[in-house]
Design an enzyme around this catalytic site. Structure first.
Site, PDB file in Angstrom:
ATOM      1  N   ARG A 293       0.805  -1.216   0.000  1.00 42.29           N
ATOM      2  CA  ARG A 293       0.000   0.000   0.000  1.00 42.29           C
ATOM      3  C   ARG A 293       0.852   1.286   0.000  1.00 42.29           C
ATOM      4  NH1 ARG A 293      -5.096  -0.510   2.365  1.00 42.29           N
ATOM      5  NH2 ARG A 293      -4.305  -2.406   3.329  1.00 42.29           N
ATOM      6  N   CYS A 361     -25.633  -4.084  -8.705  1.00 44.88           N
ATOM      7  CA  CYS A 361     -26.874  -4.415  -8.014  1.00 44.88           C
ATOM      8  C   CYS A 361     -26.656  -4.849  -6.578  1.00 44.88           C
ATOM      9  CB  CYS A 361     -27.610  -5.510  -8.777  1.00 44.88           C
ATOM     10  SG  CYS A 361     -28.057  -4.945 -10.408  1.00 44.88           S
ATOM     11  N   GLU A 362     -26.137  -3.975  -5.780  1.00 42.84           N
ATOM     12  CA  GLU A 362     -25.937  -4.199  -4.350  1.00 42.84           C
ATOM     13  C   GLU A 362     -26.136  -2.854  -3.660  1.00 42.84           C
ATOM     14  OE1 GLU A 362     -24.939  -6.931  -2.537  1.00 42.84           O
ATOM     15  OE2 GLU A 362     -24.866  -8.225  -4.300  1.00 42.84           O
TER      16      GLU A 362
HETATM   17  C1  LIG Z   1      -0.178  -7.856   2.218  1.00 37.25           C
HETATM   18  C2  LIG Z   1       1.171  -8.137   2.701  1.00 37.25           C
HETATM   19  C3  LIG Z   1       2.137  -7.140   2.723  1.00 37.25           C
HETATM   20  C4  LIG Z   1       1.848  -5.711   2.354  1.00 37.25           C
HETATM   21  O1  LIG Z   1       0.952  -5.080   3.181  1.00 37.25           O
HETATM   22  P1  LIG Z   1       0.664  -3.513   2.961  1.00 37.25           P
HETATM   23  O2  LIG Z   1      -0.306  -3.179   3.999  1.00 37.25           O
HETATM   24  O3  LIG Z   1       0.130  -3.350   1.598  1.00 37.25           O
HETATM   25  O4  LIG Z   1       1.989  -2.826   3.119  1.00 37.25           O
HETATM   26  C5  LIG Z   1       3.412  -7.491   3.108  1.00 37.25           C
HETATM   27  N1  LIG Z   1       3.722  -8.757   3.460  1.00 37.25           N
HETATM   28  C6  LIG Z   1       2.808  -9.739   3.458  1.00 37.25           C
HETATM   29  C7  LIG Z   1       3.202 -11.101   3.838  1.00 37.25           C
HETATM   30  C8  LIG Z   1       1.505  -9.461   3.087  1.00 37.25           C
HETATM   31  O5  LIG Z   1       0.608 -10.447   3.093  1.00 37.25           O
END
Ligand SMILES: *Cc1c(COP(=O)(O)O)cnc(C)c1O
Length: 438
Positions: A293, A361-362
């Site tokens: 993210r 449709c939700e």
């Molecule tokens: C989803 C995930 C991330 C990344 O998480 P973010 O919140 O997008 O930074 C990192 N490591 C693992 C193992 C994940 O499942």
């Protein structure tokens, strides 16, 4: 709506990377996902430069589930990041993008046999083992293929970070990883160290997502490194590599106060260096983090066309857009909050708060609950910024909507990365009821 770094308002219209959004609509149509390429490059640089130590090698591993296609895999790879995968499809995409196998970390709580075989055959650098059964599966296949692999074990340090329960991953009852308090974990580490096929290198953990308080990461690092020490003593293993996962929070709406990544990463490295010394971990040569993210979310913007406005007897009026939960399921799934604006009338006076709803449709197909907008009209362009992560990768064809097109923009240029799905695309895997000759 808080603008992002490369957004500007010119003649009452939103521009991204010096392109008016109406021009992007003319060229590519709506709904459209627009990614700020320069923003992503700079953010990758912030992580690579910030998470850096003189005492050990550091890897920034992009959590590709946040947003993955050939274009982004190539862009991120070129910045010097590693990438992770949790499925055969993600591995296949990364390899097709030209990412070298040794730069891929393969996660997953239920890796299938064919995925594991693919990973071995393609020389995937690191397997992150999630449980005993995962270990037995991977080891058995290594043996049958006569291949070796480096492995980490995913640990659950039992931190309850303040985030939505579906995106918390590190409680003692989590579906992911082995608990740091569980005797079975010690037994498993001993088995991993003894394995003839798997090269045990260390531990992984990931405590959750959208975490907005730095202290959870410091606490995690300390707990994990203390745990590494304990494992070295109890099992005789040598910890060479530690992967501390991702989860760094971002701004979605006014309630979110993300930390300054540059400052945070420097403190984080110092905390890790100090803990490695404190616990006497002499063999550590690599420490990684896995932002998803934080690398991508700020830099994706969704552009929709307004197709209608509805005033209801109770509640805020609706503004209807030509996409919805099929391209962004996060509000329906996590009650995620977003901001919005009318991109063609950025400086017009706000009339009131609207609910932004999609065309599916939700009842739950609502993207924003409280967007202050000028009086909305058919034909307006509505933007939702900061939708870069966990939107397109979670998209569906519900109600047989084709997935939107996706473009990258930089310095006045746009580059199509994924084309809009057509009606024909929707039928590509379908067969007729009866195999008619004619
Ligand atoms: C989803 C995930 C991330 C990344 O998480 P973010 O919140 O997008 O930074 C990192 N490591 C693992 C193992 C994940 O499942």
């Amino acid at each position: 709506m808080k603008l992002t770094q490369h957004m500007q308002v010119v003649n009452n219209e939103l521009n991204i990377a010096d392109i008016p959004v109406s021009r992007l609509k003319e060229e590519y149509g709506t709904p459209l996902y627009i990614y700020d390429q320069k923003g992503i490059k700079d953010q990758a640089k912030t992580f690579i430069n910030g998470f850096h130590s003189k005492k050990f090698t550091t890897h920034i591993i992009y959590a590709s589930k946040a947003f993955l296609n050939l274009y982004i895999a190539q862009l991120i790879n070129e910045q010097g990041c590693y990438l992770d995968a949790v499925s055969g499809g993600e591995i296949y995409t990364l390899l097709a993008a030209g990412v070298p196998g040794e730069k891929i970390y393969f996660h997953g709580n239920n890796k299938t046999e064919s995925e594991i075989i693919l990973a071995f055959e393609q020389g995937i650098g690191t397997f992150v083992i999630d449980s005993q059964t995962d270990f037995y599966k991977v080891e058995k296949i290594a043996k049958s293929l006569n291949k070796e692999a480096k492995v980490l074990l995913r640990i659950n340090p039992g931190i309850e970070a303040s985030t939505h329960k579906y995106i918390q991953t590190s409680r003692d009852d989590s579906k992911f990883g082995m608990s740091s308090h569980d005797e079975d974990t010690v037994t498993l580490v001993k088995e991993m160290v003894k394995s003839d096929w798997l090269d045990f290198a260390g531990f992984h953990c990931h405590i959750g997502s959208q975490i907005l308080e730095e202290r959870f990461f410091f606490e995690e690092a300390d707990l994990m490194l203390g745990f590494c020490r304990q494992m070295e003593e109890e099992t005789g293993c040598q910890v060479r590599e530690i992967n501390l996962g991702g989860g760094f929070g971002v701004y979605y709406s006014q309630a979110d106060r993300p930390f300054d990544y540059e400052k945070f990463l420097q403190s984080y490295i110092q905390v890790i260096e100090a803990a490695i010394d404190q616990y006497g971990l002499e063999h550590v040569d690599t420490v990684s983090i896995e932002p998803g993210r934080a690398l991508i979310n700020d830099f994706g913007t969704a552009l929709y066309s307004v197709g209608g406005v509805k005033h209801t007897l109770a509640g805020k009026p609706f503004v209807f857009v030509d996409g919805g939960m099929s391209d962004n399921i996060r509000p329906a799934l996590y009650q995620a909050k977003y901001e919005a604006a009318l991109a063609n009338r950025m400086n017009d006076e706000v009339e009131g708060e609207y609910r932004v709803a999609g065309k599916l449709c939700e009842t739950g197909d609502q993207l924003v609950q409280d967007a202050p907008l000028p009086e909305a009209r058919i034909g307006d362009l509505l933007v939702i910024p900061r939708v870069g992560a966990y939107t397109y990768t979670m998209s569906s064809n519900y109600n047989r909507l084709g997935r939107p097109a996706l473009v990258f923009v930089e310095d006045g240029q746009s580059y199509l990365a994924v084309k809009r799905e057509s009606y024909q695309d929707l039928l590509r895997n379908d067969y007729n009821y009866k195999n008619k000759e004619d």
